[in-house]
Motif scaffolding. Structure first.
Motif, PDB file in Angstrom:
ATOM      1  N   GLY A  70       1.738   3.914  -8.737  1.00 16.43           N
ATOM      2  CA  GLY A  70       2.558   4.600  -7.744  1.00 16.43           C
ATOM      3  C   GLY A  70       4.018   4.449  -8.114  1.00 16.43           C
TER       4      GLY A  70
ATOM      5  N   PHE B  61       0.859  -1.178   0.000  1.00 18.17           N
ATOM      6  CA  PHE B  61       0.000   0.000   0.000  1.00 18.17           C
ATOM      7  C   PHE B  61       0.902   1.236   0.000  1.00 18.17           C
ATOM      8  CE2 PHE B  61      -2.013   3.445   2.406  1.00 18.17           C
ATOM      9  CZ  PHE B  61      -3.160   3.616   1.664  1.00 18.17           C
TER      10      PHE B  61
ATOM     11  N   ASN C  58      -0.430  13.330  -1.666  1.00 17.21           N
ATOM     12  CA  ASN C  58      -1.791  13.126  -1.157  1.00 17.21           C
ATOM     13  C   ASN C  58      -2.529  11.981  -1.837  1.00 17.21           C
ATOM     14  OD1 ASN C  58      -1.774  15.144   0.819  1.00 17.21           O
ATOM     15  ND2 ASN C  58      -2.020  16.697  -0.783  1.00 17.21           N
ATOM     16  N   PHE C  59      -1.790  11.213  -2.635  1.00 14.22           N
ATOM     17  CA  PHE C  59      -2.450  10.135  -3.376  1.00 14.22           C
ATOM     18  C   PHE C  59      -2.211   8.785  -2.726  1.00 14.22           C
ATOM     19  CE2 PHE C  59      -2.286  13.379  -6.624  1.00 14.22           C
ATOM     20  CZ  PHE C  59      -3.545  13.253  -7.183  1.00 14.22           C
ATOM     21  N   SER C  60      -3.286   8.052  -2.552  1.00 18.88           N
ATOM     22  CA  SER C  60      -3.148   6.699  -2.029  1.00 18.88           C
ATOM     23  C   SER C  60      -3.199   5.722  -3.204  1.00 18.88           C
ATOM     24  CB  SER C  60      -4.279   6.393  -1.056  1.00 18.88           C
ATOM     25  OG  SER C  60      -5.507   6.371  -1.734  1.00 18.88           O
ATOM     26  N   PHE C  61      -2.490   4.628  -3.056  1.00 19.59           N
ATOM     27  CA  PHE C  61      -2.536   3.566  -4.050  1.00 19.59           C
ATOM     28  C   PHE C  61      -2.962   2.286  -3.351  1.00 19.59           C
ATOM     29  CE2 PHE C  61       0.059   6.813  -5.863  1.00 19.59           C
ATOM     30  CZ  PHE C  61      -0.313   6.816  -7.204  1.00 19.59           C
ATOM     31  N   PRO C  62      -4.287   2.060  -3.292  1.00 21.30           N
ATOM     32  CA  PRO C  62      -4.824   0.925  -2.550  1.00 21.30           C
ATOM     33  C   PRO C  62      -4.401  -0.410  -3.159  1.00 21.30           C
ATOM     34  CG  PRO C  62      -6.574   2.480  -3.126  1.00 21.30           C
ATOM     35  CD  PRO C  62      -5.359   2.875  -3.896  1.00 21.30           C
ATOM     36  N   VAL C  63      -4.460  -1.438  -2.343  1.00 18.12           N
ATOM     37  CA  VAL C  63      -4.215  -2.817  -2.783  1.00 18.12           C
ATOM     38  C   VAL C  63      -5.437  -3.640  -2.372  1.00 18.12           C
ATOM     39  CG1 VAL C  63      -2.689  -4.807  -2.608  1.00 18.12           C
ATOM     40  CG2 VAL C  63      -1.746  -2.487  -2.377  1.00 18.12           C
ATOM     41  N   PRO C  64      -6.093  -4.374  -3.286  1.00 19.72           N
ATOM     42  CA  PRO C  64      -5.712  -4.580  -4.686  1.00 19.72           C
ATOM     43  C   PRO C  64      -5.750  -3.308  -5.536  1.00 19.72           C
ATOM     44  CG  PRO C  64      -7.912  -5.479  -4.233  1.00 19.72           C
ATOM     45  CD  PRO C  64      -7.325  -5.097  -2.923  1.00 19.72           C
TER      46      PRO C  64
ATOM     47  N   ASN D 270       2.191   1.380 -14.732  1.00 23.96           N
ATOM     48  CA  ASN D 270       2.644   2.041 -13.503  1.00 23.96           C
ATOM     49  C   ASN D 270       1.560   2.048 -12.451  1.00 23.96           C
ATOM     50  OD1 ASN D 270       5.291   3.118 -14.394  1.00 23.96           O
ATOM     51  ND2 ASN D 270       3.995   4.145 -15.904  1.00 23.96           N
TER      52      ASN D 270
ATOM     53  N   MET E 207       0.411   5.466 -11.836  1.00 18.53           N
ATOM     54  CA  MET E 207      -0.738   6.349 -12.119  1.00 18.53           C
ATOM     55  C   MET E 207      -2.035   5.677 -11.708  1.00 18.53           C
ATOM     56  SD  MET E 207      -1.062   9.350 -13.864  1.00 18.53           S
ATOM     57  CE  MET E 207      -0.210   9.491 -15.449  1.00 18.53           C
ATOM     58  N   LYS E 208      -2.893   6.433 -11.098  1.00 17.52           N
ATOM     59  CA  LYS E 208      -4.211   5.905 -10.746  1.00 17.52           C
ATOM     60  C   LYS E 208      -5.236   6.702 -11.538  1.00 17.52           C
ATOM     61  CE  LYS E 208      -6.091   6.828  -6.627  1.00 17.52           C
ATOM     62  NZ  LYS E 208      -6.262   6.739  -5.151  1.00 17.52           N
ATOM     63  N   HIS E 209      -6.132   5.997 -12.217  1.00  9.68           N
ATOM     64  CA  HIS E 209      -7.183   6.683 -12.967  1.00  9.68           C
ATOM     65  C   HIS E 209      -8.491   6.563 -12.198  1.00  9.68           C
ATOM     66  CE1 HIS E 209      -4.061   5.894 -15.975  1.00  9.68           C
ATOM     67  NE2 HIS E 209      -4.469   7.035 -16.506  1.00  9.68           N
TER      68      HIS E 209
ATOM     69  N   ASP F 191      -8.047  12.413  -2.180  1.00  9.69           N
ATOM     70  CA  ASP F 191      -7.974  11.709  -3.456  1.00  9.69           C
ATOM     71  C   ASP F 191      -9.092  10.677  -3.501  1.00  9.69           C
ATOM     72  OD1 ASP F 191      -5.964   8.846  -3.820  1.00  9.69           O
ATOM     73  OD2 ASP F 191      -6.684   9.581  -1.915  1.00  9.69           O
TER      74      ASP F 191
ATOM     75  N   ARG G 104     -12.092   6.095 -11.263  1.00 10.00           N
ATOM     76  CA  ARG G 104     -13.174   5.370 -11.944  1.00 10.00           C
ATOM     77  C   ARG G 104     -14.515   6.077 -11.737  1.00 10.00           C
ATOM     78  NH1 ARG G 104     -13.186  -0.122  -9.152  1.00 10.00           N
ATOM     79  NH2 ARG G 104     -11.895   0.902  -7.605  1.00 10.00           N
TER      80      ARG G 104
ATOM     81  N   LYS H 247       1.282   5.628  -0.063  1.00  8.56           N
ATOM     82  CA  LYS H 247       0.716   6.967  -0.002  1.00  8.56           C
ATOM     83  C   LYS H 247       1.813   7.914  -0.477  1.00  8.56           C
ATOM     84  CE  LYS H 247      -2.979   9.061   2.254  1.00  8.56           C
ATOM     85  NZ  LYS H 247      -4.069   8.838   3.189  1.00  8.56           N
TER      86      LYS H 247
ATOM     87  N   TRP I 298      -8.591   0.994 -14.426  1.00  9.28           N
ATOM     88  CA  TRP I 298      -8.061   1.051 -15.789  1.00  9.28           C
ATOM     89  C   TRP I 298      -6.687   1.670 -15.772  1.00  9.28           C
ATOM     90  CZ3 TRP I 298     -11.054  -0.507 -20.132  1.00  9.28           C
ATOM     91  CH2 TRP I 298     -12.364  -0.914 -19.808  1.00  9.28           C
ATOM     92  N   ASN I 299      -5.802   1.101 -16.561  1.00  8.47           N
ATOM     93  CA  ASN I 299      -4.458   1.639 -16.619  1.00  8.47           C
ATOM     94  C   ASN I 299      -3.898   1.462 -18.030  1.00  8.47           C
ATOM     95  OD1 ASN I 299      -2.145   2.836 -15.682  1.00  8.47           O
ATOM     96  ND2 ASN I 299      -1.933   1.448 -13.934  1.00  8.47           N
TER      97      ASN I 299
ATOM     98  N   VAL J  27      -7.226  -1.821  -8.453  1.00  2.50           N
ATOM     99  CA  VAL J  27      -8.440  -2.071  -9.233  1.00  2.50           C
ATOM    100  C   VAL J  27      -8.680  -0.886 -10.148  1.00  2.50           C
ATOM    101  CG1 VAL J  27     -10.908  -2.568  -9.151  1.00  2.50           C
ATOM    102  CG2 VAL J  27      -9.433  -3.345  -7.293  1.00  2.50           C
TER     103      VAL J  27
ATOM    104  N   GLU K  44      -7.147   0.944   3.270  1.00  9.07           N
ATOM    105  CA  GLU K  44      -6.056   0.641   2.337  1.00  9.07           C
ATOM    106  C   GLU K  44      -6.520  -0.158   1.120  1.00  9.07           C
ATOM    107  OE1 GLU K  44      -2.550  -0.859   4.267  1.00  9.07           O
ATOM    108  OE2 GLU K  44      -2.359   0.963   5.489  1.00  9.07           O
ATOM    109  N   ILE K  45      -7.813  -0.486   1.061  1.00 13.36           N
ATOM    110  CA  ILE K  45      -8.366  -1.114  -0.138  1.00 13.36           C
ATOM    111  C   ILE K  45      -9.189  -0.047  -0.873  1.00 13.36           C
ATOM    112  CG2 ILE K  45      -8.402  -3.464   0.805  1.00 13.36           C
ATOM    113  CD1 ILE K  45     -11.350  -3.135   1.461  1.00 13.36           C
ATOM    114  N   PRO K  46      -9.488  -0.269  -2.145  1.00 17.81           N
ATOM    115  CA  PRO K  46     -10.209   0.767  -2.899  1.00 17.81           C
ATOM    116  C   PRO K  46     -11.604   1.057  -2.322  1.00 17.81           C
ATOM    117  CG  PRO K  46      -9.249  -0.859  -4.394  1.00 17.81           C
ATOM    118  CD  PRO K  46      -9.100  -1.401  -3.009  1.00 17.81           C
TER     119      PRO K  46
END
Lengths: 216, 285
Positions: free
Chosen positions: A176, A115, A120-126, A174, B1-3, B218, B5, A117, A130-131, A128, B195-197
């Protein structure tokens, strides 16, 4: 005897195989969801889909003797496509839950995202969503991406990613701080971390390329 | 990168797409499949089908609808309402759903959350939480906000995360259907710790509402219903309005839903993209 199966979609448990089947049908591929060793042997191509746990999946593949069916199939030179967990399973090992050996068809292993941060952007796991798939220096001509373009959006759902040798990596994506292998091709073995069957028109192009790759 | 949804949520009753306020007082808006197809073409990143009466009757009756939709929409489809067992999940996946969303059955039996996530993979299991602000505290409800579960929203969300579910779909029942914008306090409370979406739903009526939420935090995924349904109706994009079930008065009188504008998934995505946020925007052919 008439060979009536284009693609065997390998059924080894609880995966959602139906969207894969629907996407095949949409591309004009005569697909069949099956765990029959005979079906696999006589098909023109196979898809190994999959969601869920790595160790559980390996256990099921072995129990149904599907691992050997896959090895034998690869030897024939006919196309193999691994999707999501199906990509991870072809690697040498995964550390999911406990260290488990994979099919070992391609050198490399599966690792888990942390996981993150970042500012200010979090990148959750899983992961999920579009990339973009970004082209590596390798050519796409002999892969299932031949109809796609650099930067096409695909739909991903995963907590683990594959680390493979650079020569086989066809796209990276990519998340995070991670820049990871999102698809690979090695001879007749193709694998994708994303779900082409859930990636709209761009994803269906991959099924169309697969259809073109099947012996007539 | 996070898009980010954008996920339209379609509430279903019988054969119809319906919409209420605070999840109550349902109006019939048409054929869900027609909406799903249009929304998908307009750039929806996923679709959620919610059977609004399934929990009350203890069954999900969307299998046929799911199966038809999966044939024409090749984007992820999440289905919720009345799912109580491993068999129910299997049936829906077999019909073509990619994920299932579950509220009541997890409340009644949190170990079901653990079991289903382990069996089908986290990525298949979405836990749905209906939140109501009661005397300054956000509490979790079931049955369209009718039954209090005895759980606080944040505690419950974290418990579900520990159970291994892949995503949380959080609906503010207070804001849902009102067009008053997203509930910023509720969002902040849960997003900071999770920590999950998180898919956040309830209250969006215009681009400003999306931007308001992005201004404070975010965002992984916006859920929205009325804005897109009424947008399509106001733009006259819906052909098949006739249906003899439920309350169809709104449609037969051809009322323009003046409270809502003519916003679509496409126009919302463009607005957010123009404001500098990352979303999936496909190049025009």
């Amino acid at each position: 005897m008439k060979n009536d199966i284009d693609i065997a979609i390998i059924d080894y448990g609880l995966s959602n195989l139906y969207s894969v089947d629907l996407a095949c049908k949409k591309a004009g591929i005569n697909s069949k969801i099956t765990s029959s060793l005979e079906d696999i042997e006589k098909s023109k191509g196979i898809i190994l889909p999959g969601v869920g746990a790595f160790d559980h999946a390996m256990h099921n593949l072995k129990e149904k003797k599907l691992d050997h069916a896959i090895y034998n199939f690869i030897e024939t030179g006919k196309p193999f496509l691994g999707i999501c967990l199906g990509m991870q399973l072809i690697m040498e090992e995964s550390s999911e839950f406990k260290k488990t050996k994979g099919l070992g068809l391609v050198k490399g292993s599966c690792l888990k995202f942390d996981f993150q941060k970042i500012e200010n952007f979090s990148f959750p796991v899983p992961n999920v969503g579009w990339n973009k798939i970004n082209k590596t220096s390798s050519t796409w001509n002999k892969t299932l991406l031949s109809k796609n373009e650099d930067g096409d959006f695909m739909y991903f759902v995963h907590s683990y990613y594959v680390e493979a040798e650079q020569e086989v990596v066809t796209t990276y994506s990519n998340y995070g701080k991670y820049e990871y292998c999102s698809s690979l091709s090695y001879e007749n073995i193709h694998a994708m971390q994303f779900h082409p069957e859930k990636s709209g028109d761009k994803g269906l192009k991959i099924y169309s390329s697969l259809s073109d790759n099947l012996e007539k | 990168m996070k898009h980010i949804r954008i996920i339209p949520k379609l509430d279903i009753k019988g054969p119809n797409l319906v919409k209420g306020i605070h999840l109550e007082g349902l109006r019939v808006l048409g054929n869900p499949e027609e909406y799903a197809k249009l929304l998908s073409e307009m750039g929806a990143d996923e679709i959620i089908y919610q059977d609004t009466v399934a929990s009350l009757y203890g069954r999900n009756s969307l299998n046929d609808l799911v199966s038809e939709t999966a044939r024409s929409c090749f984007i992820p489809l999440t289905v919720g309402g009345g799912i109580r067992s491993i068999e129910d999940i299997k049936d829906l996946l077999k019909a073509g759903a990619d994920k299932v969303s579950i509220n009541t059955a997890f409340i009644n039996n949190p170990s079901f959350a653990k079991e289903s996530s382990r069996l089908f993979g986290s990525s298949t299991i979405v836990a749905s939480i209906e939140a109501i602000n009661y005397e300054g505290e956000f509490l979790a409800f079931t049955d369209n906000g009718r039954e209090y579960t005895g759980k606080k929203v944040l505690d419950w969300a974290l418990e579900l995360q520990d159970c291994g579910v892949g995503e949380i779909l959080l609906t503010s029942v207070d804001n849902e259907g009102t067009g008053e914008g997203y509930n910023l306090d509720l969002y902040r409370l849960v997003k900071e710790k999770l920590e999950i979406p998180l898919i956040f739903h309830g209250g969006a009526k215009e681009p400003k509402h999306f931007l308001d939420l992005l201004n404070i935090s975010d965002v992984d995924a916006f859920g929205a219903s009325s804005i897109f349904h009424y947008g399509l109706l106001n733009l006259n994009r819906i052909k098949n309005k006739s249906n003899d079930h439920g309350n169809t008065e709104y449609l037969s009188k051809n009322i323009s839903f003046k409270d809502f504008g003519e916003f679509t998934v496409t126009s919302i995505k463009e607005a957010l993209s123009n404001a500098g946020y990352n979303l999936r925007i496909e190049n025009k052919k």
